[in-house]
Design an enzyme around this catalytic site. Structure first.
Site, PDB file in Angstrom:
ATOM      1  N   ASP A 193       0.905  -1.112  -0.140  1.00 22.17           N
ATOM      2  CA  ASP A 193      -0.091   0.034   0.089  1.00 22.17           C
ATOM      3  C   ASP A 193       0.766   1.329  -0.007  1.00 22.17           C
ATOM      4  O   ASP A 193       0.655   2.058  -0.714  1.00 22.17           O
ATOM      5  CB  ASP A 193      -0.828  -0.033   1.245  1.00 22.17           C
ATOM      6  CG  ASP A 193      -2.221   0.695   0.970  1.00 22.17           C
ATOM      7  OD1 ASP A 193      -2.646   0.537  -0.355  1.00 22.17           O
ATOM      8  OD2 ASP A 193      -2.701   1.213   2.071  1.00 22.17           O
ATOM      9  N   ASP A 244      -9.222  -2.145   2.366  1.00 25.40           N
ATOM     10  CA  ASP A 244      -8.889  -1.625   3.668  1.00 25.40           C
ATOM     11  C   ASP A 244      -9.778  -1.899   4.695  1.00 25.40           C
ATOM     12  O   ASP A 244      -9.511  -1.573   5.825  1.00 25.40           O
ATOM     13  CB  ASP A 244      -8.960   0.210   3.469  1.00 25.40           C
ATOM     14  CG  ASP A 244      -7.756   0.515   2.415  1.00 25.40           C
ATOM     15  OD1 ASP A 244      -6.635   0.088   2.374  1.00 25.40           O
ATOM     16  OD2 ASP A 244      -7.780   1.489   1.773  1.00 25.40           O
TER      17      ASP A 244
END
Length: 340
Positions: A198, A239
């Site tokens: 990420d 997420d």
């Protein structure tokens, strides 16, 4: 009637007829929706028997590499092909996935109102000309697919942000419910790899942000803002699902020991704190943030601190759902002793 009395009556009428509008900050919406989705998905993941298939350490190590390849492929597709064409194909793909996800999410509630044999008797459907390919389903699943189909038609025709979010929530709940990390070691490997993934794709390349803005499909939650330059606040489904399956593992660990959600509370609190910190930093710098940068240390850190405090590092690291599933299946297969 005097003029000031008429004016007062008109004002009162306007006050009583005006619609009640409750404005909620989009950042609060992001936090509440994500946390509630994780909470529901975790409790739906608790089943009478452990999951039969779990993620291995090797799969967890390869996951960021596979994810990077898919992300880069989407970036190249949007760069060299028509955005409308790519999104049209993706809409068809997510139309089918949406029906499946919504049906599975609604099924437990719908089953309560249907006859028992509708829930248990399977119907086998064979693909024409390919009789070796068959699909099994129940009448309850067919009934659950009806509202899902109509909803997906509305989504495909309007692409409303609310329809997008409902589909996204269904995907997240199903992901958290069905996916199993197997052990906390595997979970730490997966979250650690995606933590780096990420950060790299958000901070060091334009790929992640570009794909998120171009991808017109329910892979992210959208919340309208009053800012014309940034009309929506968004949060990727990854997420929610990725840390969510770790939080769900903590809940099943508590259930397996008969404890009162000790580690689940720590993991869920860590997720909430990480998500809130993401929103704070994003608004402070007015720039996209890799949510896992804050969520992963929150989830893993809170659970690690809790088990160190309790002195239960060994039982937490030795917990393995695949072994429990094997033991459960072997005990079911053992013949009962005959008592004379």
């Amino acid at each position: 009637m005097k003029a000031h009395e008429r004016a007062a009556n008109i004002a009162l009428a306007g006050l009583t007829l005006a619609p009640l509008v409750v404005k909620v900050d989009p950042n609060v919406n992001v936090i509440l929706t994500a946390c509630l989705t994780v909470y529901v998905g975790c409790y739906r993941s608790v089943k009478p028997t452990p999951p039969s298939e779990t993620m291995s350490n090797e799969h967890a190590m390869r996951f960021p590499i596979v994810g990077s390849a898919m992300l880069l492929s989407l970036f190249l597709l949007f760069k060299f092909l028509s955005k409308d064409l790519v999104n049209a194909v993706l809409t068809c793909y997510f139309f089918v996935l949406g029906i499946i996800a919504l049906s599975a999410t609604l099924l437990p509630a719908i089953k309560r109102f249907l006859p028992k044999h509708w829930n248990e008797d399977f119907i086998a459907w064979h693909l024409p000309y390919f009789h070796s390919v068959s699909v099994e389903f129940t009448k309850s699943q067919v009934v659950a697919s009806i509202p899902g189909t109509f909803f997906c038609i509305w989504y495909a025709s309007k692409k409303h942000w609310l329809a997008n979010n409902i589909l996204g929530i269904a995907f997240c709940i199903q992901g958290i419910e069905m996916l199993s990390l197997g052990s906390f070691k595997t979970g730490a490997i997966l979250l650690g790899g995606l933590f780096i993934y990420d950060i790299f794709w958000v901070f060091f390349t334009p790929v992640m942000v570009s794909v998120a803005k171009s991808f017109d499909a329910p892979i992210k939650l959208l919340f309208p803002t009053s800012d014309a330059a940034r009309p929506f606040s968004m949060l990727g489904l990854g997420d929610i699902v990725i840390p969510g399956i770790f939080v769900a593992l903590a809940l099943r660990f508590d259930v397996s020991r008969g404890k009162d959600n000790c580690y689940f509370r720590s993991a869920f609190l860590g997720y909430s704190v990480g998500l809130i910190l993401t929103i704070i930093v994003m608004n402070w710098f007015q720039a996209a943030q890799p949510a896992l940068l804050y969520i992963v240390p929150g989830v893993v850190g809170f659970v690690a601190a809790h088990c160190l405090w309790n002195g239960e590092v060994k039982p937490l690291l030795e917990y393995d759902e695949s072994k429990m599933a094997a033991e459960s299946s072997s005990s079911d297969e053992k013949p009962e002793k005959k008592v004379e």
